[in-house]
Enzyme design. Structure first.
Site, mmCIF file in Angstrom:
data_model
loop_
_atom_site.group_PDB
_atom_site.id
_atom_site.type_symbol
_atom_site.label_atom_id
_atom_site.label_comp_id
_atom_site.label_asym_id
_atom_site.label_seq_id
_atom_site.Cartn_x
_atom_site.Cartn_y
_atom_site.Cartn_z
ATOM 1 N N ALA A 343 0.724 -1.191 -0.035
ATOM 2 C CA ALA A 343 -0.015 0.177 0.013
ATOM 3 C C ALA A 343 0.899 1.102 -0.039
ATOM 4 O O ALA A 343 1.669 1.360 0.762
ATOM 5 C CB ALA A 343 -0.897 -0.192 1.209
ATOM 6 N N CYS A 815 -3.338 -4.806 -2.950
ATOM 7 C CA CYS A 815 -2.408 -4.197 -2.210
ATOM 8 C C CYS A 815 -2.752 -4.776 -0.553
ATOM 9 O O CYS A 815 -3.813 -4.719 -0.071
ATOM 10 C CB CYS A 815 -2.216 -2.736 -2.161
ATOM 11 N N CYS A 816 -1.647 -5.181 0.247
ATOM 12 C CA CYS A 816 -1.731 -4.973 1.788
ATOM 13 C C CYS A 816 -0.581 -4.402 2.358
ATOM 14 O O CYS A 816 0.094 -3.510 1.305
ATOM 15 C CB CYS A 816 -1.760 -6.451 2.269
ATOM 16 N N LYS A 817 -0.365 -4.459 3.366
ATOM 17 C CA LYS A 817 1.008 -3.559 4.023
ATOM 18 C C LYS A 817 2.089 -3.825 3.103
ATOM 19 O O LYS A 817 2.932 -2.905 2.844
ATOM 20 C CB LYS A 817 1.167 -3.924 5.286
#
Length: 898
Positions: A343, A815-817
């Site tokens: 992200a 997206c993730c972290k």
């Protein structure tokens, strides 16, 4: 072509029963691919496990011994086949062409029985089969390692690319004894990503591809073949470096414009000094960052472990292209791409006070209350001031250049050239004049006048109706009628209408130039008619004489035009710089820190967007419907977020939302490459960037005329987020999910706007694979209902948004972290869902296909690249909070760095 490989050792599962192992070695352009299939021989009925109370869970591991090292290195594995004595392996193993396999290379195949998937595997048995020097066709009858009885038959076959075994490789019979392995027509790893014709341009942006191969059964008893690929991109560093370089140039220009404001009263002068000092510090920081990035060597991606490093904060996290190529027996080959990236967020800056969405709102509210120190201008007016300055810096040199070309045409007495030069000069000058048709410029000039030392303001300024501005372009005045003024008067009554006269003089002087050119061309035409019928030599003399007259008559008018334009530029630049001074002064140092944070987030987002656009352009070059959609409507870019709305991840989501929204300011342009450097070129400023994507000549010719002529292509970014981890559980029960709800609702409206525009401008048959518009209408309505429902962890929102994006020829992002763990679960689920819904994956193999991709596919390789460990960073307690289909197979998760 390397045709000799030594297989040193094969350790095969065996407990007293005859077992036949077929190893299909596919040779494709210096690449070797192994496919494994255990098939019981006619004399064998069942395998015998070590103990009677358990079934076998088997997989094959491929290891390599390099000639110079003599060290056994694990290379790859199949998936684990659980609970059967007749395992059928669906995962292939490929050696890409750059992998160092030589005649002396030794390859070891080991079969394992997995007793506890959370612990180490247990090797069953060992078989020594000697060496294979000719791989065309061999059959061996190996014995046990102690030289005992024969324990099985081993076949190794070399199959040329595209060959079929017995002509029926795709068929699956109900009798397992007749099952055969699917042979994938495999190209080189690089070609697998870019395609043969696209290599030069895509190789410039894609690096280090990883390829995994599968074969899954379909519902009609056929085999489908899947090539899963993942690649880094050089754009991870190229785009941020280009952006930072533009920021430096823009900020240096702004600082100089602040210095050029002239003499100011003490209060304003002190304000200017403070702003310039802070801006110089920020400028130095950008320069240092660019210098550090220039030193970077090595991989072209930023690992998840580096997301908090200051020198890399502009670089996107773990940016990769994830591609699935499906070859179905009855359907056309299909490609499915997803860009995976962490992200976009300012991790080094931290999230103690939230992310950009909250910080910008808070800053704007505070700035409204600082009017006693400076003049408040709205964000819209501040953006307008930047736009005016950008137009000045862009148009003034163009107008000057076209004016010189006009004089050059006059000196050469070239009527056609004169007409063309005048046309270009007129177009650019009118754009220049219209750039100042705004009340902001007039009001800012008054504000600047009041900030001068000894200001005397005898009458209030009354804004005029701007609708009347610009009408003077229609009047043709002689230069002698144009009254030019010096700078804004000091120590005298401020005349607001003076700006109107100065501004209108540009249009009047242009009209004088136009009138003179018309007269010259008219006289020249008459002269040619008369002289052309008489002595040719006399006509030549006349031409030389009139050519000199043209230049002499146009020169003073062109100089007047340049002077008038210079007058406008000086005043407009100062007034707009004064507006920007207020913006900066009202919020030091927060304003500059927010600009930095926004630049960081935007840089990460843009790198991914440029990668996605280039990939989509290459895959759609032969799709005329897509190309028409691209220049007529624009490109839909859909982001799937998996962030929670709890603690730091809420700040990340706020950053991400603003960064993706800022991508609306980006336009793309496709140009023909003039060299072998195919990297994109970025121009513009913070409020407006143009990305020039370069294509080789042959590919460029495939584009529609509108794109080839340089039409700017719009982007429509949308973000839908659904938190799925244990932190989202806390947010739903004890915290606040409003942020996620608002983002999803806002972006649903944007998606509806794009769909409305699409249906208005595109023909109904433009989507060949999805002909019914009602299909999309139904999906949009379903998405709307799911967003309104406010259901906990409603992953249906993401599935629907992704489907709509694919049906609208959009670009998909997940997206993730860190784009490593949750992203891997989502991407693999999406791939298997596509295989089920679009390619008839057998329903009984859905979970097994999912486990294959998660255990041995590209995403576990992504984990290894990031944290040097083949474990997803989940624990059992965390996974209890995950939706069912987002949980990895047992044994693939555990304690690992994120």
């Amino acid at each position: 072509m390397r045709t000799h490989v030594r297989i040193l050792e094969l350790m095969s599962l065996w407990q007293g029963a005859l077992q036949k192992l077929q190893v299909f070695l596919v040779e494709t352009k210096s690449q070797f691919i192994f496919y494994f299939c255990f098939v019981p021989s006619p004399a064998c009925k069942d395998l015998v496990a070590a103990t009677r109370d358990r079934k076998l869970n088997t997989f094959i591991q491929v290891s390599v011994v390099h000639p110079a090292e003599h060290i056994l290195t694990r290379y790859s594995s199949t998936e684990i086949v659980e609970g059967t004595r007749d395992p059928l392996f669906l995962t292939g193993v490929t050696f890409p062409p750059e992998y160092p396999i030589y005649e002396e290379t030794k390859i070891k195949l080991t079969v394992y029985d997995v007793k506890d998937k959370s612990q180490d595997t247990v090797r069953i048995a060992s078989l020594q089969i000697g060496e294979i020097d000719n791989l065309m066709s061999w059959v061996f009858f190996p014995r046990t390692s102690d030289g005992g009885k024969t324990v099985g038959t081993i076949e190794v076959n070399l199959v040329k690319m595209g060959e079929l075994e017995d002509g029926e490789t795709d068929h699956i019979t109900t009798d397992t004894q007749d099952q055969k392995c699917a042979l994938v027509r495999e190209c080189t790893a690089t070609e697998g990503i870019s395609g043969k014709d696209n290599l030069p341009s895509l190789n410039a942006v894609l690096k280090n591809p990883i390829c995994k191969l599968y074969r899954f059964p379909t519902s009609d008893n056929k085999w489908m073949r899947i090539r899963e690929q993942m690649a880094e991109t050089t754009l991870s560093f190229h785009v941020p470096k280009e952006l930072i370089n533009l920021h430096i140039k823009e900020d240096m220009r702004r600082n100089q414009e602040l210095k050029d404001l002239g003499e100011l009263a003490p209060h304003w002068d002190n304000m200017r000094r403070s702003v310039i000092a802070h801006c110089d510090q920020m400028l130095s920081m950008y320069q240092d960052t660019l210098a550090e990035l220039g030193k970077h060597t090595g991989s072209s991606f930023k690992s998840s472990c580096s997301k908090g490093e200051k020198t890399l904060e502009f670089i996107p996290i773990n940016l990769h292209l994830q591609r699935m190529h499906v070859h179905s027996p009855r359907l056309k080959d299909a490609l499915y791409d997803v860009i995976t990236v962490g992200a976009p967020a300012a991790h080094f800056q931290g999230f103690k006070n939230g992310g950009l969405r909250k910080l910008l709102s808070k800053f704007e509210a505070e700035r409204r209350n600082t009017g006693y120190q400076c003049i408040y201008y709205s964000p819209e007016n501040t953006a307008k001031a930047k736009e005016v300055l950008s137009n000045i810096n862009h148009l003034q040199p163009l107008i000057s250049s076209h004016a010189d070309l006009l004089l050059n045409s006059a000196s050469q007495h070239s009527p056609d050239s004169l007409k063309n030069s005048l046309k270009m000069l007129s177009e650019k000058t009118e754009l220049f004049v219209h750039a100042f048709k705004d009340q902001l410029v007039r009001s800012a000039l008054l504000a600047l006048y009041t900030a001068r030392p000894g200001c005397v303001l005898k009458k209030p300024a009354v804004p005029r109706n701007t609708a009347e501005e610009g009408d003077d372009l229609q009047h043709q005045d002689h230069p002698s009628q144009i009254k030019r003024q010096d700078s804004i008067p000091h120590h005298s009554e401020y005349d607001e209408e003076e700006w109107d006269r100065v501004w209108a003089n540009v249009g009047k002087s242009l009209n004088c130039v136009i009138a003179m050119v018309d007269r010259l061309l008219e006289k020249d035409n008459i002269s040619h008619i008369k002289e052309g019928e008489n002595d040719p030599s006399a006509a030549d003399c006349k031409m030389l004489h009139t050519g000199s007259d043209w230049y002499e008559q146009l020169y003073p008018l062109v100089i007047t035009l340049k002077d008038c334009m210079g007058e406008v530029v000086t005043r407009a630049k100062q007034s707009m710089a004064f507006v920007l001074l207020q913006e900066l002064a009202c919020g030091l140092p927060q304003c500059l820190m927010l600009t930095l944070r926004r630049d960081i987030v935007f840089s990460q987002a843009l790198a991914g967007l440029v990668c996605g656009f280039i990939i989509k352009l290459h895959t759609g070059l032969h799709d005329q419907g897509f190309l028409q959609q691209l220049h007529t409507v624009g490109l839909l870019v859909q982001y799937e977020g998996l962030l929670s709305t709890y603690s730091e991840e809420a700040g990340m989501l706020e950053d991400m939302a603003v960064g993706i929204s800022d991508l609306q300011k980006v336009m793309f342009k496709v140009i023909e490459a003039k060299s072998e450097d195919f990297l994109p070129i970025i121009t513009g400023r913070r409020e407006h960037y143009i990305i020039e994507v370069q294509l080789p000549a042959k590919m460029f010719e495939l584009l529609p005329q509108e794109i080839k002529e340089g039409k700017l292509l719009r982007m429509y970014p949308v973000l839908f987020n659904v938190g799925i981890n244990e932190q989202q559980t806390l947010a739903e029960r004890f915290g606040d999910t409003t942020l996620q709800e608002n983002i999803n609702q806002e972006n649903l409206e944007l998606l509806k706007e794009y769909y409305k525009l699409f249906t208005e401008k595109m023909p109904p048959d433009c989507l060949p694979h999805f002909q019914e518009q009602n299909d999309l209408k139904g999906l949009l309505e379903n998405l709307h209902q799911n967003i309104q429902a406010k259901k906990r962890k409603n992953v249906e929102i993401m599935w629907l948004a992704a489907t709509i994006c694919r049906k609208l020829n959009g670009v998909r992002f997940t997206c993730c972290k860190s784009a490593k763990d949750r992203t891997s679960m989502s991407v693999t689920l999406e791939q298997c869902s596509i295989l089920r819904d679009e390619h008839q994956l057998h329903k009984d193999f859905f979970i097994r296909a999912l486990d294959c991709m998660r255990r041995e596919g590209c995403r576990i390789e992504n984990v290894l690249k990031n944290v040097k460990c083949r474990k997803y960073a989940f624990n059992m307690i965390q996974l209890m909070a995950f939706p069912k289909y987002y949980r990895p197979p047992e044994g693939t998760y555990g304690k690992a760095d994120t």
